[in-house]
Structures are given as C-alpha cells and as structure tokens.
Design a protein around this motif. Structure first.
Motif, PDB file in Angstrom:
ATOM      1  N   ALA A  77      39.400  24.010  42.563  1.00 30.62           N
ATOM      2  CA  ALA A  77      38.557  24.831  43.217  1.00 30.62           C
ATOM      3  C   ALA A  77      38.070  26.154  42.479  1.00 30.62           C
ATOM      4  O   ALA A  77      37.023  26.311  42.283  1.00 30.62           O
ATOM      5  CB  ALA A  77      38.856  25.132  44.669  1.00 30.62           C
ATOM      6  N   ALA A  78      39.226  26.962  42.233  1.00 31.83           N
ATOM      7  CA  ALA A  78      38.884  28.226  41.586  1.00 31.83           C
ATOM      8  C   ALA A  78      38.453  28.252  40.187  1.00 31.83           C
ATOM      9  O   ALA A  78      37.797  28.723  39.817  1.00 31.83           O
ATOM     10  CB  ALA A  78      40.090  29.011  41.679  1.00 31.83           C
ATOM     11  N   ASP A  79      38.972  27.353  39.279  1.00 32.91           N
ATOM     12  CA  ASP A  79      38.668  27.151  37.822  1.00 32.91           C
ATOM     13  C   ASP A  79      37.451  25.952  37.691  1.00 32.91           C
ATOM     14  O   ASP A  79      36.631  26.244  36.694  1.00 32.91           O
ATOM     15  CB  ASP A  79      39.877  26.531  37.047  1.00 32.91           C
ATOM     16  N   ALA A 190      37.523  38.255  32.001  1.00 32.72           N
ATOM     17  CA  ALA A 190      37.951  37.765  30.625  1.00 32.72           C
ATOM     18  C   ALA A 190      38.645  38.748  29.999  1.00 32.72           C
ATOM     19  O   ALA A 190      39.511  38.643  29.390  1.00 32.72           O
ATOM     20  CB  ALA A 190      36.530  37.675  29.970  1.00 32.72           C
ATOM     21  N   VAL A 191      38.577  40.135  30.376  1.00 30.84           N
ATOM     22  CA  VAL A 191      39.296  41.190  29.506  1.00 30.84           C
ATOM     23  C   VAL A 191      40.476  41.726  30.112  1.00 30.84           C
ATOM     24  O   VAL A 191      41.550  41.704  29.601  1.00 30.84           O
ATOM     25  CB  VAL A 191      38.300  42.549  29.495  1.00 30.84           C
ATOM     26  N   PHE A 192      40.382  41.766  31.508  1.00 25.61           N
ATOM     27  CA  PHE A 192      41.784  42.472  32.220  1.00 25.61           C
ATOM     28  C   PHE A 192      42.540  41.414  32.918  1.00 25.61           C
ATOM     29  O   PHE A 192      43.758  41.668  33.218  1.00 25.61           O
ATOM     30  CB  PHE A 192      41.167  43.162  33.173  1.00 25.61           C
ATOM     31  N   TYR A 193      42.308  40.016  33.260  1.00 28.41           N
ATOM     32  CA  TYR A 193      42.846  39.090  33.941  1.00 28.41           C
ATOM     33  C   TYR A 193      43.174  37.838  33.078  1.00 28.41           C
ATOM     34  O   TYR A 193      43.271  36.807  33.429  1.00 28.41           O
ATOM     35  CB  TYR A 193      42.357  38.784  35.149  1.00 28.41           C
ATOM     36  N   THR A 194      43.330  38.011  31.686  1.00 30.76           N
ATOM     37  CA  THR A 194      43.583  36.966  30.722  1.00 30.76           C
ATOM     38  C   THR A 194      44.932  37.302  30.074  1.00 30.76           C
ATOM     39  O   THR A 194      45.157  38.075  29.549  1.00 30.76           O
ATOM     40  CB  THR A 194      42.316  36.850  29.485  1.00 30.76           C
ATOM     41  N   SER A 195      45.967  36.211  30.271  1.00 29.34           N
ATOM     42  CA  SER A 195      47.163  36.342  29.730  1.00 29.34           C
ATOM     43  C   SER A 195      47.384  35.398  28.709  1.00 29.34           C
ATOM     44  O   SER A 195      46.898  34.277  28.935  1.00 29.34           O
ATOM     45  CB  SER A 195      48.274  36.638  30.883  1.00 29.34           C
ATOM     46  N   SER A 240      42.414  28.055  26.615  1.00 27.56           N
ATOM     47  CA  SER A 240      42.594  29.140  25.735  1.00 27.56           C
ATOM     48  C   SER A 240      43.296  30.389  26.371  1.00 27.56           C
ATOM     49  O   SER A 240      43.616  31.421  26.045  1.00 27.56           O
ATOM     50  CB  SER A 240      40.898  29.741  25.271  1.00 27.56           C
ATOM     51  N   GLY A 241      43.222  30.087  27.886  1.00 37.58           N
ATOM     52  CA  GLY A 241      43.643  31.165  28.848  1.00 37.58           C
ATOM     53  C   GLY A 241      42.823  32.169  29.370  1.00 37.58           C
ATOM     54  O   GLY A 241      43.131  32.701  30.311  1.00 37.58           O
ATOM     55  N   ILE A 242      41.493  32.195  28.772  1.00 40.07           N
ATOM     56  CA  ILE A 242      40.590  32.733  29.621  1.00 40.07           C
ATOM     57  C   ILE A 242      40.078  31.925  30.667  1.00 40.07           C
ATOM     58  O   ILE A 242      40.052  30.892  30.800  1.00 40.07           O
ATOM     59  CB  ILE A 242      39.486  33.115  28.388  1.00 40.07           C
ATOM     60  N   HIS A 243      39.875  32.633  31.833  1.00 37.02           N
ATOM     61  CA  HIS A 243      39.404  32.159  33.057  1.00 37.02           C
ATOM     62  C   HIS A 243      38.253  31.085  32.790  1.00 37.02           C
ATOM     63  O   HIS A 243      37.314  31.452  32.316  1.00 37.02           O
ATOM     64  CB  HIS A 243      39.169  32.994  34.383  1.00 37.02           C
ATOM     65  N   THR A 367      33.693  35.778  47.667  1.00 40.38           N
ATOM     66  CA  THR A 367      34.139  34.764  46.512  1.00 40.38           C
ATOM     67  C   THR A 367      34.646  35.218  45.463  1.00 40.38           C
ATOM     68  O   THR A 367      35.816  34.763  45.216  1.00 40.38           O
ATOM     69  CB  THR A 367      32.635  34.159  46.113  1.00 40.38           C
ATOM     70  N   VAL A 368      33.964  36.211  44.630  1.00 39.68           N
ATOM     71  CA  VAL A 368      34.798  36.562  43.493  1.00 39.68           C
ATOM     72  C   VAL A 368      35.907  37.611  43.585  1.00 39.68           C
ATOM     73  O   VAL A 368      36.904  37.764  43.180  1.00 39.68           O
ATOM     74  CB  VAL A 368      33.667  37.651  42.692  1.00 39.68           C
ATOM     75  N   SER A 369      35.793  38.429  44.952  1.00 37.98           N
ATOM     76  CA  SER A 369      36.940  39.175  45.180  1.00 37.98           C
ATOM     77  C   SER A 369      38.188  38.300  45.497  1.00 37.98           C
ATOM     78  O   SER A 369      39.255  38.635  45.143  1.00 37.98           O
ATOM     79  CB  SER A 369      36.691  39.983  46.676  1.00 37.98           C
ATOM     80  N   LEU A 370      38.021  36.826  46.290  1.00 39.32           N
ATOM     81  CA  LEU A 370      39.024  36.103  46.572  1.00 39.32           C
ATOM     82  C   LEU A 370      39.578  35.673  45.001  1.00 39.32           C
ATOM     83  O   LEU A 370      40.949  35.572  44.832  1.00 39.32           O
ATOM     84  CB  LEU A 370      38.789  35.163  47.210  1.00 39.32           C
ATOM     85  N   LEU A 371      38.771  35.393  44.202  1.00 40.27           N
ATOM     86  CA  LEU A 371      39.002  34.687  42.892  1.00 40.27           C
ATOM     87  C   LEU A 371      39.984  35.913  42.060  1.00 40.27           C
ATOM     88  O   LEU A 371      40.942  35.636  41.482  1.00 40.27           O
ATOM     89  CB  LEU A 371      37.860  34.296  42.040  1.00 40.27           C
ATOM     90  N   ILE A 372      39.574  37.116  41.996  1.00 41.03           N
ATOM     91  CA  ILE A 372      40.426  38.068  41.167  1.00 41.03           C
ATOM     92  C   ILE A 372      41.585  38.438  42.011  1.00 41.03           C
ATOM     93  O   ILE A 372      42.516  38.692  41.189  1.00 41.03           O
ATOM     94  CB  ILE A 372      39.393  39.481  41.216  1.00 41.03           C
ATOM     95  N   GLY A 373      41.742  38.337  43.238  1.00 41.02           N
ATOM     96  CA  GLY A 373      42.788  38.593  44.089  1.00 41.02           C
ATOM     97  C   GLY A 373      44.097  37.414  43.615  1.00 41.02           C
ATOM     98  O   GLY A 373      45.122  37.759  43.439  1.00 41.02           O
ATOM     99  N   SER A 374      43.405  36.372  43.561  1.00 37.33           N
ATOM    100  CA  SER A 374      44.427  35.106  42.940  1.00 37.33           C
ATOM    101  C   SER A 374      44.924  35.551  41.468  1.00 37.33           C
ATOM    102  O   SER A 374      46.099  35.126  41.169  1.00 37.33           O
ATOM    103  CB  SER A 374      43.741  33.771  43.256  1.00 37.33           C
ATOM    104  N   LEU A 375      43.980  35.981  40.798  1.00 37.34           N
ATOM    105  CA  LEU A 375      44.352  36.386  39.434  1.00 37.34           C
ATOM    106  C   LEU A 375      45.332  37.402  39.449  1.00 37.34           C
ATOM    107  O   LEU A 375      46.283  37.304  38.479  1.00 37.34           O
ATOM    108  CB  LEU A 375      43.065  36.455  38.475  1.00 37.34           C
ATOM    109  N   ALA A 376      45.105  38.354  40.094  1.00 36.67           N
ATOM    110  CA  ALA A 376      46.006  39.570  40.264  1.00 36.67           C
ATOM    111  C   ALA A 376      47.291  39.450  40.757  1.00 36.67           C
ATOM    112  O   ALA A 376      48.423  39.964  40.193  1.00 36.67           O
ATOM    113  CB  ALA A 376      45.347  40.763  40.849  1.00 36.67           C
TER     114      ALA A 376
END
Length: 435
Positions: A77-79, A190-195, A240-243, A367-376
């Motif tokens: 769902a997220a990706d 893309a910049v801060f939550y890609t590992s 690639s690892g980018i969301h 929506t995007v806040s929940l997504l970033i929360g799951s990435l963080a």
C-alpha cells in the motif's frame, strides 16, 4: 455483442451510466476526503478489536521473492498504491508549472514561499520538542519531516465542504501550496529517507522512463504500451532503495500538459496530463489512498492509559505541535514577510484572515505524514504507533480549528453576496469592497 470499438464509443458517450457516474463521484474532492476519513475510522476500530486480525492482515506477504517484491500488504500500500497517488500529484505539478499559477512567478511567489515556510517551521518545532525532552527515544530527531506535509485530498475536501462562498482564489492558493508541498516532500523522501542506494537499478530505471516519456510525447495512450513501462520504472526505482513513490512523480512529470494545436487532427483535444488525471484520479481517490489509510492508520490505543502514554511521548507531541502550530505560523509568517518586502501580493479577492484559515487547514498532514513516519521509525514499532496517533490528533485538531475560522469567513462572503454589497459603475465593472 458489441465490439471493443463499440464499447469504447458507448463508454465515451456516457451510455454506461453506472461506471461513468461512479468515476465522476470519485473525482469530487469531498468524496475523496470522506472515503479517506471512513478508511481511517475503520482502521482504528479494526486495530483495537480483540484477536489481532488487523496486524495479521497487514503483515500478510505477497509477491515474487525472486524480484525482491515479497512485500507485506502494508508495504504494498505504501510503495505501490501511493505511487498512483503521487502520479496524480506529478500530473498536477506539471500542469501548475506549465499552464497554471506556477507559470507566473509573481502569482506563484506567495504560495511557493508559504509551502517552504510551512515545511521549515514545523520541522524546527518538532526538533525543538524532541530535543528538549530527556525522555525522547533514541533517533527521535529522524522524524523531523513528519509534520511538514499537507494532505491535498483532506485539505481540499474540507475547504470544499465549508467554503461554498469563499473566493476561488483561496482554493488556488491552497492547491498551489499543497502541490509544492508534495514536490518538496518527495524530495525529502528521496534525499533523507533513502538507505542502501543501489545505483545500477536506478540507472536502469532511466530506460523505461525514457521510453515512457517518448511514448507520451508522441501522444500514445495505449495502455498495453504505457503500463508495462510504468511498472518496470516503478520496480527498478523500488529495487534501487529510493522510495518507489518517487517513480510515480517522475512518470507524472513527463506527461505533456498543453493541448495539441492540430485542430481536427488525431492529436487534437485535451493534453495527455488532463486525460490521464481524468482516468486515474477515481482509482487514486476511491481505492489507492483509502486502502493505504486502512492499512496504515490502525493503531492500538489501549484506552485512556494508552492514549496518555502516547501523548507523553515527545515524538507524538512534536508531530502535533508541528502540524497545529508550526504549519500556520510558518505559512503566515513567510507569506506576510515576503508580501511586505517584495512586490508579491495576495489576490485582490483575498484577505489575510482568509490565508490564516488556509494556513491552519494545511496542518492536515495525514497521507504523506504517515508515509514519512513509517520510513523514519519503521512499521509496527512503538514510536511508529505514537507517530500515527500524533498525526491523527494533529490533523483532526487542524481540521476543526480551520473549519471554525473558514465557516466564519464563508458567512461573511455569503452575507456580502446576499445583501448585494457590490455596486456597478457605468461600464458594469464591480467595485472591490473591503471584507
């Protein structure tokens, strides 16, 4: 039995009323917001039922492991589904930059500045809250971007419900702000939550993306050509690892916006971006975003004690403060300073109190806040659950506060219309009155 050409013609003429009527309803901003709200409520109820079926369902894995796509439903769902949502966002961004308000730098300056300020200040407030608390969990500062996002579907839905008499320029301001906000949020992801970036799949993704670009620039609409290219681009970006939602934005940005000038020719008619948005928005609003909410917004509250425990977490408090305080302060301060120091001006039909209402409304980060929360913080961790609760409470508070303010302004504009407080001069041009 009608032929495929006949069926397409019948559908185009609207003689399949059920399908066309449902699609038309799903394009309404109020309907998309309502479905999102219902899905969120169902997620909360389901997650707090005994038995743990909610966690079992969203942790169910599907997909080919050989391709690295053996993902949980929550991950799909997220990706996956949110890539459709961000594809629509990419189309909106392209339209605004090419043919909308972002085309004119003077008109776009204030909402763009508002978007930047509306992301910077909430991030600073979040970091200040978690840094000042000795009880903040390790790595809490990584969630700094959670309260920076504005949910387009929710915000525009609320504005549509409470703002029947508000100036149309206010919706344009909010839409431009939210679209730029989405662009900045995607950049942050893309910049801060890609590992663990894998450069080879990322470079390979450029091949189907280039072919997709070539096809849409030539006005190709054939689904069996475009859809495989889009899916291949998404899969390689994911590898690639980018969301993977970044792929959705990139695909949207390459679609042409401007209508063809070949009147009467095969390319005549709406630009391809308008065509794709018309086709895909019902799927995004009616399925992709609500299912994401259903699989992401469920959090076990645990009664009053659980709620108190969550609200004692500096992470949740930072999210709430960022959304409810940081968003309006950042938007208003940045916009006001820019208007005073430069030639940028508000639309003549707007007042600063109108902008204040929209600034508070922009605190709906869902929506995007929940997504970033799951990435963080990952999925299923205590910090992630507290983030979800903070996003829900902060977004709800922002919606209620903005609703009160915008309802008052709506009454003012409705009274002006009802009392006909606009006189016309000899040329029939209305004078602008102070509101």
């Amino acid at each position: 039995m009608p032929t495929p050409d006949t069926r397409r013609a019948l559908f185009a003429r609207g003689t399949w009323p059920e399908a066309s009527r449902i699609a038309a309803v799903l394009r309404l901003e109020t309907v998309g917001g309502a479905l999102l709200l219902v899905a969120t409520a169902l997620a909360l109820v389901w997650a707090n039922l005994p038995g743990g079926t909610y966690e079992e369902v969203r942790e169910l894995h599907l997909g080919p492991a050989a391709l690295g796509l053996d993902l949980s439903l929550e991950h799909w769902a997220a990706d996956g589904l949110l890539a459709i949502f961000f594809f629509i966002a990419g189309l909106e961004l392209k339209r605004e930059f090419v043919a909308g308000d972002l085309r004119d730098p003077r008109a776009a300056a204030l909402p763009i500045a508002a978007a930047v300020g509306g992301m910077a200040v909430p991030a600073l407030i979040y970091v200040a809250v978690v840094s000042a608390s000795p009880s903040a969990p390790a790595g809490a500062a990584t969630g700094w971007a959670i309260p920076t996002a504005t949910d387009i579907a929710f915000a525009l839905g609320v504005l549509a419900v409470v703002g029947s008499h508000l100036p149309s320029a206010l919706r344009t301001f909010l839409l431009t702000l939210a679209v730029v906000d989405d662009l900045l949020a995607i950049t942050v992801i893309a910049v801060f939550y890609t590992s663990d970036l894998a450069p080879v799949p990322l470079l390979l993704a450029l091949v189907p993306l280039a072919l997709f670009t070539l096809a849409v620039q030539r006005r190709v609409r054939t689904w069996w050509v475009l859809l495989p290219l889009a899916l291949l681009t998404w899969g390689l970006v994911h590898a690639s690892g980018i969301h993977a939602t970044v792929a959705g934005v990139l695909l949207g940005l390459v679609v042409p916006v401007v209508r063809s000038q070949a009147a009467g020719g095969p390319d005549a008619g709406p630009g391809l971006a308008e065509h794709f948005e018309h086709r895909w928005r019902p799927l995004s609003a009616g399925f992709a975003v609500p299912v994401f909410a259903l699989l992401s917004a469920g959090v076990v509250i645990g009664g009053a004690a659980g709620l108190a425990d969550a609200l004692s977490d500096p992470v949740a408090l930072g999210v709430i403060a960022g959304l409810v305080v940081g968003k309006p302060v950042g938007i208003l301060a940045t916009t006001f300073v820019l208007a005073k120091l430069t030639r940028a001006e508000l639309d003549p039909s707007l007042r600063w109190v109108d902008v204040a209402g929209v600034a508070v409304l922009a605190g709906m980060g869902f929506t995007v806040s929940l997504l970033i929360g799951s990435l963080a913080f990952g999925q299923g961790t205590p910090a992630a659950e507290h983030v979800t609760l903070g996003v829900l409470l902060g977004s709800t508070a922002a919606a209620l506060l903005a609703g009160v303010l915008l309802l008052h302004r709506n009454k003012v504009y409705r009274a002006i219309e009802a009392e006909e407080l606009v006189d016309e001069d000899e040329d029939g041009i209305p004078d602008v009155y102070q509101r």
